[in-house]
Design an enzyme around this catalytic site. Structure first.
Site, mmCIF file in Angstrom:
data_model
loop_
_atom_site.group_PDB
_atom_site.id
_atom_site.type_symbol
_atom_site.label_atom_id
_atom_site.label_comp_id
_atom_site.label_asym_id
_atom_site.label_seq_id
_atom_site.Cartn_x
_atom_site.Cartn_y
_atom_site.Cartn_z
ATOM 1 N NE ARG A 162 0.266 -5.165 11.228
ATOM 2 C CZ ARG A 162 1.107 -4.713 10.314
ATOM 3 N NH1 ARG A 162 2.283 -5.265 10.161
ATOM 4 N NH2 ARG A 162 0.781 -3.709 9.554
ATOM 5 C CE LYS A 186 -2.401 -0.751 3.845
ATOM 6 N NZ LYS A 186 -1.981 -2.038 4.372
ATOM 7 N NE ARG A 205 5.302 -0.911 10.427
ATOM 8 C CZ ARG A 205 4.138 -0.895 9.797
ATOM 9 N NH1 ARG A 205 4.002 -0.190 8.689
ATOM 10 N NH2 ARG A 205 3.111 -1.580 10.247
ATOM 11 N NE ARG A 238 6.815 -3.024 6.614
ATOM 12 C CZ ARG A 238 5.489 -2.880 6.655
ATOM 13 N NH1 ARG A 238 4.855 -2.370 5.617
ATOM 14 N NH2 ARG A 238 4.810 -3.272 7.704
ATOM 15 N NE ARG A 267 -5.196 -1.959 9.184
ATOM 16 C CZ ARG A 267 -4.108 -1.279 8.813
ATOM 17 N NH1 ARG A 267 -4.154 0.010 8.616
ATOM 18 N NH2 ARG A 267 -2.972 -1.922 8.627
HETATM 19 P P1 AMP Z 1 -0.070 -0.014 9.032
HETATM 20 O O1 AMP Z 1 1.119 0.899 9.097
HETATM 21 O O2 AMP Z 1 -1.125 0.479 8.094
HETATM 22 O O3 AMP Z 1 0.321 -1.441 8.740
HETATM 23 O O4 AMP Z 1 -0.754 -0.011 10.493
HETATM 24 C C1 AMP Z 1 -0.023 -0.387 11.658
HETATM 25 C C2 AMP Z 1 -0.968 -0.624 12.813
HETATM 26 O O5 AMP Z 1 -1.677 0.580 13.109
HETATM 27 C C3 AMP Z 1 -2.056 -1.673 12.568
HETATM 28 O O6 AMP Z 1 -1.602 -2.990 12.801
HETATM 29 C C4 AMP Z 1 -3.116 -1.227 13.599
HETATM 30 O O7 AMP Z 1 -2.750 -1.601 14.916
HETATM 31 C C5 AMP Z 1 -3.011 0.297 13.517
HETATM 32 N N1 AMP Z 1 -3.936 0.854 12.491
HETATM 33 C C6 AMP Z 1 -3.603 1.484 11.324
HETATM 34 N N2 AMP Z 1 -4.695 1.870 10.650
HETATM 35 C C7 AMP Z 1 -5.753 1.484 11.400
HETATM 36 C C8 AMP Z 1 -7.168 1.582 11.238
HETATM 37 N N3 AMP Z 1 -7.719 2.150 10.145
HETATM 38 N N4 AMP Z 1 -7.964 1.059 12.231
HETATM 39 C C9 AMP Z 1 -7.426 0.503 13.333
HETATM 40 N N5 AMP Z 1 -6.112 0.361 13.531
HETATM 41 C C10 AMP Z 1 -5.273 0.838 12.592
#
Ligand code: AMP
Length: 218
Positions: free
Chosen positions: A174, A14, A163, A128, A89
């Site tokens: 996840r 993404k 990360r 990553r 999400r």
């Molecule tokens: P990402 O960087 O998009 O992979 O997001 C990292 C983490 O942030 C996820 O595993 C969730 O814990 C939290 N997160 C990001 N976006 C959302 C969302 N729209 N709703 C809930 N948690 C989120």
């Protein structure tokens, strides 16, 4: 003006597709993961709660996310269109996002679903590396995706970081969370006729050209 959602499992690309879309169409990039990570730099009442959810691979509460996205979408750079990377999400987030957009006289134009095999994702997650400054993404376990100088960003020379949630265990939580939540979101956007399934095998450029093709036809 285009408002685009990238719907995809963790590490499906993404972030990379968002960067390509920003470069070509000049849209604002909204990564809720980045917004949350930035918000953790300040100690607030809810930051420990957010940190716990993120570090364990669970989703942050809808109420927190809805407020966060509302504030971000009100910023001037979003007025000419945006890319939502990691939002919504949950179905609740999707429905409230439509209400928010409607109140701003806007709508979601495209939902690109990046469909990637779980085994490929698992390999990607362990390698990553991200630039904390310009957000460029590298991978030290995938050919052609590492930075030229290991551990250093090619674009801005910052030290790359791993990360905290990029571990096998957190990935598993996840991914399972994603699978449980994504199906109703897919159904919702199919009903709204904005859903495009992008089979995301091949290079980032191959995936991007599929997205470009859809954008050029509509
Ligand atoms: P990402 O960087 O998009 O992979 O997001 C990292 C983490 O942030 C996820 O595993 C969730 O814990 C939290 N997160 C990001 N976006 C959302 C969302 N729209 N709703 C809930 N948690 C989120």
């Amino acid at each position: 003006m285009k408002n685009i959602i990238l719907l995809a499992p963790p590490v499906a690309g993404k972030g990379t597709q968002s960067k390509l879309l920003v470069e070509k169409y000049g849209l604002a990039h909204i990564s809720t993961g980045d917004l949350l990570r930035d918000s953790l730099k300040e100690e607030t009442d809810i930051s420990q709660k957010i940190k716990d959810s993120m570090n364990s691979g669970r989703l942050v509460d809808d109420e927190i996310m809805i407020e966060l996205i509302k504030e971000r979408l009100s910023k001037p750079d979003c007025m000419d269109g945006c890319i939502l990377d990691g939002y919504p999400r949950t179905l609740k987030q999707a429905i409230s996002l439509d209400q928010l957009f409607a109140s701003l006289n806007r709508k979601i134009d495209y939902v690109f679903y990046l469909d990637v095999d779980k085994e490929i994702l698992r390999k990607r997650v362990l390698g990553r590396l991200t630039c904390p400054n310009c957000k460029s993404i590298y991978n030290d376990q995938i050919e052609n995706m590492n930075s030229s100088n290991p551990g250093i960003c090619d674009k801005c020379n910052h030290t790359l970081i791993k990360r905290q949630d990029d571990t096998e265990e957190v990935f598993s939580v996840r991914y399972n969370t994603y699978i449980n939540e994504v199906e109703p979101i897919i159904v919702y956007y199919k009903e709204h006729k904005v859903f495009y399934d992008i089979k995301s095998f091949g290079s980032a450029e191959d995936v991007f050209s599929k997205i470009e093709e859809i954008l050029s036809f509509n």
